[in-house]
Design an enzyme around this catalytic site. Structure first.
Site, PDB file in Angstrom:
ATOM      1  N   ASP A  43       0.857  -1.181   0.000  1.00 45.07           N
ATOM      2  CA  ASP A  43       0.000   0.000   0.000  1.00 45.07           C
ATOM      3  C   ASP A  43       0.894   1.232   0.000  1.00 45.07           C
ATOM      4  O   ASP A  43       2.097   1.159   0.230  1.00 45.07           O
ATOM      5  CB  ASP A  43      -0.898  -0.022   1.236  1.00 45.07           C
ATOM      6  CG  ASP A  43      -2.086   0.916   1.101  1.00 45.07           C
ATOM      7  OD1 ASP A  43      -2.164   1.614   0.081  1.00 45.07           O
ATOM      8  OD2 ASP A  43      -2.911   0.956   2.024  1.00 45.07           O
ATOM      9  N   ASP A 325      -4.095  -3.360   5.845  1.00 46.09           N
ATOM     10  CA  ASP A 325      -4.386  -2.830   7.179  1.00 46.09           C
ATOM     11  C   ASP A 325      -5.863  -2.815   7.518  1.00 46.09           C
ATOM     12  O   ASP A 325      -6.237  -2.666   8.678  1.00 46.09           O
ATOM     13  CB  ASP A 325      -3.816  -1.411   7.326  1.00 46.09           C
ATOM     14  CG  ASP A 325      -4.347  -0.458   6.254  1.00 46.09           C
ATOM     15  OD1 ASP A 325      -5.240  -0.866   5.478  1.00 46.09           O
ATOM     16  OD2 ASP A 325      -3.868   0.691   6.189  1.00 46.09           O
ATOM     17  N   ASP A 329      -9.161  -6.420   4.116  1.00 44.91           N
ATOM     18  CA  ASP A 329      -7.927  -6.918   3.504  1.00 44.91           C
ATOM     19  C   ASP A 329      -7.615  -8.355   3.910  1.00 44.91           C
ATOM     20  O   ASP A 329      -6.682  -8.958   3.367  1.00 44.91           O
ATOM     21  CB  ASP A 329      -6.737  -6.030   3.891  1.00 44.91           C
ATOM     22  CG  ASP A 329      -6.766  -4.690   3.182  1.00 44.91           C
ATOM     23  OD1 ASP A 329      -7.356  -4.618   2.085  1.00 44.91           O
ATOM     24  OD2 ASP A 329      -6.208  -3.719   3.720  1.00 44.91           O
TER      25      ASP A 329
END
Length: 610
Positions: A43, A325, A329
């Protein structure tokens, strides 16, 4: 008997070392798997960037405000051009849609909850607004939480709907948004994260759904947040390139923001494409082919698309590490070979689904974990070679005895072999499993394949094992000959056999000390590694020698194992076994380096051994 605890202790050592680099291991097998990683999906927010946000600019149709002071200190300044009231209304509506806030602890201002919402709270306080964040919600408040598919949230209170979310999600719901799209493009091209804020009067009757609430909105303005890149990201990405690891940014942010940050940190080149979740092909094979390249950036990705990305890359043969996070996910983290959850900003759900937890959320820590994972893989091969070499020396006496039909004396008994495996070798093998990472581990792609590869088999069964077995049997025969026994004579018994068996035992022990040094590298002379770089090896060897000596000189232990102190000739062969094994190992490594050099000159890729 000794292999299982040695493997477990090696993985545990790797896990302990990773924790010192802020990588918490939840699944012990992930230590080695991380070292085999060939593709990392990360990310943007918090991993490549600090996740310490500041509202640096606010735009509304009636004015613009800038805040030059970074951080969460509400004492910072805000410079307003245009209508201050419009800017305050923009901040007030954004605060209604936020739960995070800034607070002071130990003389420093920190974020509580979402750092983006804490930055909005700070911006509102700098404008002189009383945010009252962290207090219970007012009576009658109706909240529609953020959804990764809608990419927005809304709050209904006092007859007003306030909406906060991604510009491409909020602007289409507004009656007028003249000029806003151009401002969004300008802000995101600078790598800023942009949030759109809108509102609508709804009266006293509460709305029935988010779709009913979030319509016919009036755009209040845009908030641009800066999240600077973390230090050492450039170096970590460069290390991944040298290590043959592909890195992709998979984020829910705006494509222009993701592209700007990826370019700034060196992840992508100026001509590399940026994909969005809506553009990804439906076929997993086509998706894997699209992403299997350096410098990939995928923006506006949903949790379901992250799951597909992990599955598609694995289908192409990659060992995939995926960071995450959020609550949604979890499936993607579970699908990846190694799921990595954020420790500081992640949710409990993500951490439960992950194999590793990144305690500091830093990408550089992932690279450090990959290095330690590779070291663990190489260490397992080290002590596997060590154990198998010993096994050859232990098996050889039984082969001689069996092939002779029981007429050739048995050099080692079962109890002696168990004493070697458990009493002496375990300590040294465990120390080999804790060998520090070599500087070359991130140079070239990971060594993928079986632990029992041709190098391990050749060294254990073709070089080191036969040398150790030859020395052990030589010490045994020399001791018997010194006692007057001759081949073909009656089977020896009593003190002569015990002394000869003790000679074979001592020879294996001393040869294994040299073998431990040789197994520290499959290509380099032990002295070039530094004799003290592995701080556990010296004490482990000393403990093993101490145990072996006690088994030889303490009478009742020696009698139980069927051995005694060797004669002079037995000691002579045993002492020469170590130097001989190191000499044979040195010649083998020299020949191997010569062959690798010739292969490299011919255009082949040299093998990256341990």
């Amino acid at each position: 008997e000794a292999l299982l605890p040695t493997v477990t202790l090696s993985l545990a050592w790797g896990a302990e070392q990773m924790s010192r680099r802020n990588v918490l291991v939840r699944n012990l097998e992930a230590v080695e798997t991380l070292g085999s990683t060939t593709f990392v999906c990360i990310d943007k927010t918090g991993t490549l960037t600090r996740n310490e946000m500041t509202v640096v600019q606010a735009w509304c149709p009636a004015g613009v405000a800038t805040s030059p002071d970074p951080g969460y200190d509400p004492a910072g300044t805000v410079l307003v051009q245009g209508s201050p009231d419009a800017i305050r209304e923009l901040a007030r509506a954004a605060i209604r849609c936020s739960l995070g806030y800034a607070f002071e602890q130990d003389g420093a201002w920190r974020a509580h909850g979402d750092p983006m919402e804490a930055a909005i709270d700070v911006f509102a306080r700098r404008l002189g607004l009383s945010t009252a964040q962290g207090t219970p919600a007012p009576p009658g408040e109706l909240r529609y939480p953020f959804d990764p598919l809608r990419r927005r949230m809304s709050v209904e209170a006092d007859g007003v709907i306030s909406v906060k979310g991604a510009p491409d999600s909020v602007l289409p719901l507004c009656r007028e948004a003249d000029g806003a799209t151009a401002v969004v493009d300008q802000l995101t091209s600078r790598g800023l994260r942009v949030i759109a804020v809108a509102a609508r009067q709804v009266g006293a009757s509460p709305t029935a759904s988010a779709a009913e609430a979030e319509r016919d909105l009036t755009l209040l303005g845009l908030l641009a947040l800066e999240d600077p890149p973390r230090p050492l990201v450039h170096e970590a990405l460069a290390a991944c390139r040298r290590a043959g690891i592909l890195v992709a940014m998979v984020t829910g942010d705006h494509p222009a923001t993701a592209a700007a940050i990826a370019t700034e940190v060196g992840l992508r080149g100026p001509d590399d494409p940026v994909h969005t979740g809506s553009e990804l092909p439906e076929d997993d094979a086509a998706l894997g082919a699209l992403l299997d390249r350096p410098g990939v950036v995928v923006a506006r990705v949903s949790p379901e698309q992250k799951l597909r990305i992990a599955r598609a890359l694995r289908a192409r043969g990659h060992v995939v590490a995926m960071t995450g996070d959020g609550v949604n996910d979890g499936p993607a983290l579970h699908e990846a070979n190694v799921g990595i959850a954020m420790g500081k900003s992640g949710t409990d759900v993500a951490r439960e689904a992950a194999d590793l937890v990144l305690l500091d959320d830093r990408f550089a820590s992932i690279v450090g974990g990959i290095e330690l994972g590779r070291a663990t893989y190489v260490n397992i091969r080290r002590f596997l070679t060590y154990h198998l070499t010993d096994n050859v020396a232990e098996l050889t006496p039984f082969l001689f005895w069996a092939l002779s039909g029981g007429t050739f004396p048995l050099a080692l008994g079962v109890l002696q072999i168990l004493a070697l495996d458990i009493g002496t070798d375990t300590f040294t093998a465990t120390a080999l499993g804790a060998e520090p990472p070599g500087r070359h581990l991130l140079e070239g792609p990971p060594v993928r394949g079986r632990l029992m590869d041709r190098t391990v088999v050749r060294r254990a069964f073709g070089i080191l094992g036969p040398t150790e077995a030859l020395c052990s049997m030589g010490a045994f025969v020399a001791s018997l000959l010194a006692a007057g026994w001759r081949p073909g004579a009656a089977y020896p018994t009593g003190a002569a056999l015990d002394a000869a068996s003790g000679a074979a035992f001592v020879t294996v022990v001393l040869a294994q000390v040299a073998n431990a040094l040789a197994c520290r590298s499959s290509t380099r002379w032990p002295g070039s590694l530094g004799w003290t770089t592995n701080r556990l090896l010296g004490p482990a060897v000393a403990v093993g020698l101490g145990i072996s000596a006690s088994l030889l000189v303490i009478p009742f232990l020696a009698r139980a194992l069927g051995q005694s102190s060797p004669p002079l000739w037995g000691w002579a062969v045993a002492i020469l076994a170590g130097p001989l094994l190191l000499a044979v190992d040195g010649v083998d490594k020299q020949v191997r380096r010569h062959r690798v050099a010739l292969k490299s000159e011919a255009g082949g890729r040299p093998h990256s051994g341990g």
